[in-house]
Design an enzyme around this catalytic site. Structure first.
Site, mmCIF file in Angstrom:
data_model
loop_
_atom_site.group_PDB
_atom_site.id
_atom_site.type_symbol
_atom_site.label_atom_id
_atom_site.label_comp_id
_atom_site.label_asym_id
_atom_site.label_seq_id
_atom_site.Cartn_x
_atom_site.Cartn_y
_atom_site.Cartn_z
ATOM 1 N N GLY A 15 -25.441 3.284 2.370
ATOM 2 C CA GLY A 15 -24.466 3.811 1.638
ATOM 3 C C GLY A 15 -24.760 3.567 -0.096
ATOM 4 N N LYS A 72 0.797 -1.180 0.191
ATOM 5 C CA LYS A 72 0.061 0.105 -0.168
ATOM 6 C C LYS A 72 0.922 1.137 0.004
ATOM 7 C CE LYS A 72 -4.452 0.886 0.323
ATOM 8 N NZ LYS A 72 -5.534 0.447 -0.117
ATOM 9 N N VAL A 92 -20.574 1.479 -5.195
ATOM 10 C CA VAL A 92 -20.825 -0.010 -5.000
ATOM 11 C C VAL A 92 -22.384 -0.165 -4.611
ATOM 12 C CG1 VAL A 92 -20.166 -2.219 -3.663
ATOM 13 C CG2 VAL A 92 -18.574 -0.708 -4.391
#
Ligand code: NAD
Length: 354
Positions: free
Chosen positions: A188, A90, A192
């Site tokens: 949400g 990362k 997605v």
């Protein structure tokens, strides 16, 4: 006793609480562009490390290091469990994405990624846009997740993985993967969550939706005929399944006692606030689909897609998330463990026998 040993030893990487034998941690500074970044490679047992680049206005370098160490290790587990031949890494850039980020800064970041000779492959994460990644790609070939390197936006594949994960959870907890007539509270409605709503509706599920962004809720009502609830109530509505698709930390000592759903399965990262919260879900008999297992469709699409190729392989591997979750649920039940502990063990077992 010398002067140094009588004081606290300055905290470095090796004695950092999040350090778990990371293979390398690279501190990057480029004063000309203002770039300050940390590239952490946790483990390359299964292949080169892959993980997104996050641009965030960290309060300190220490905070950025904590994030880089934790997130890179998370990618090792996620990639291993998803069956990818990739390790975990990362990058974090210490900058405000709205104020400080420039194309030159991203190009400079690309030069540093290039120096790592492919042991770290970068991609988009929070605070990074497709055009930022194009700037990075001017300096290095070790970039994935762009239109030039594959399928582009990973969100539809994340949503597909969450959908098959919900089916697997329903099969395990309710005896059938048929979602027809089941109610799902989707918290949400971003990239997605909205896509997931479409798949759930097509499968006959009843949708209860919430988002802090009112236009997204209005659109879900219009497109799916969904029932809306205030965002803060998403977890406590009467529903068969709760699908957190907003931010992390939503499963905690306040929300878990109020949950009415018997299944929690959604896309959000780091859903459990603490390990105790996983135990609390188990104690209440609520089946939890470990976040990094169910939301792996995005990284699968980033890792496996190639420009000009169909998405057949990506779809096949993403649909395998359902079988992985079934194995996790069955083993958790057999060994009296929480699903997230089993997921970690399965990833570690793959790492032990590459
Ligand atoms: P997004 O930013 O497109 O959407 C997030 C949505 O959540 C937004 O509509 C936002 O308004 C809403 N939201 C924020 N706070 C909320 C709250 N308190 N209550 C209700 N709604 C709230 O993000 P996304 O790409 O859809 O990702 C959703 C989650 O899934 C994130 O946690 C992300 O880390 C995770 N995830 C995404 C992917 C991917 O491929 N996009 C892959 C793996 C994991």
């Amino acid at each position: 006793m010398n002067a140094l040993s009588s004081h606290a030893v300055p905290t470095g990487v090796f004695d950092h609480p999040e350090f778990r034998n990371h293979e390398s941690v690279c501190f990057v500074s480029d004063p000309a562009t203002g770039l300050k970044a940390i590239i952490a490679i946790h483990d390359t047992t299964l292949g080169p490390s892959l993980g997104g680049c996050r641009v965030w206005p960290y309060a300190s370098g220490a905070e950025a290091l904590t994030d880089a160490l934790r997130l890179s290790r998370g990618m090792t587990y996620k990639n291993a469990l998803a069956g990818l031949d990739l390790g975990g890494g990362k990058a974090v850039i210490l900058a405000d994405p709205r104020k400080d980020k420039t194309s030159d800064m991203m190009r400079a970041f690309g030069s540093y990624v290039e120096r790592l000779s492919g042991s770290y492959i970068t991609a988009e994460d929070v605070g990074v846009s497709p055009s930022d990644m194009e700037a990075v790609a001017e300096r290095t070939a070790h970039v994935r997740g762009t239109r030039d390197t594959g399928l582009g936006d990973p969100s539809p594949y994340t949503a597909l993985g969450v959908f098959v994960g919900i089916q697997a959870a329903a099969r395990h907890a309710l005896g059938s993967a048929d979602l027809d007539g089941l109610s799902v509270s989707v918290q949400g409605l971003g990239h997605v969550g909205f896509d997931l709503c479409g798949r759930l509706q097509a499968a006959g599920a009843k949708l209860i939706v919430s988002d802090i962004h009112a236009p997204s809720v209005e659109k879900a009502i219009e497109v799916f005929g969904a029932t809306a609830v205030p965002a803060a109530q998403a977890h406590q509505v009467q529903a068969d399944i709760f699908a957190p698709c907003a931010l992390g930390g939503g499963l905690n000592s306040e929300t878990i006692p109020a949950l009415k759903a018997g299944i929690v399965a959604g896309a959000a990262n780091n859903q459990l606030m603490t390990a105790e919260d996983g135990l609390a879900l188990k104690a209440r008999g609520i089946l939890y689909a470990p976040d990094y297992a169910i939301n792996a469709g995005g990284v699968i699409s980033i890792a496996l897609s190639r420009p000009g190729e169909s998405d057949a392989l990506v779809v096949e591997q993403t649909q395998a998330i359902g079988a992985t979750l079934t194995r996790i649920f069955e083993r958790a039940a057999a060994e009296n463990l929480t699903p997230e502990v089993v997921a970690d063990r399965m990833a570690e077992e793959r790492l032990a026998k590459p």
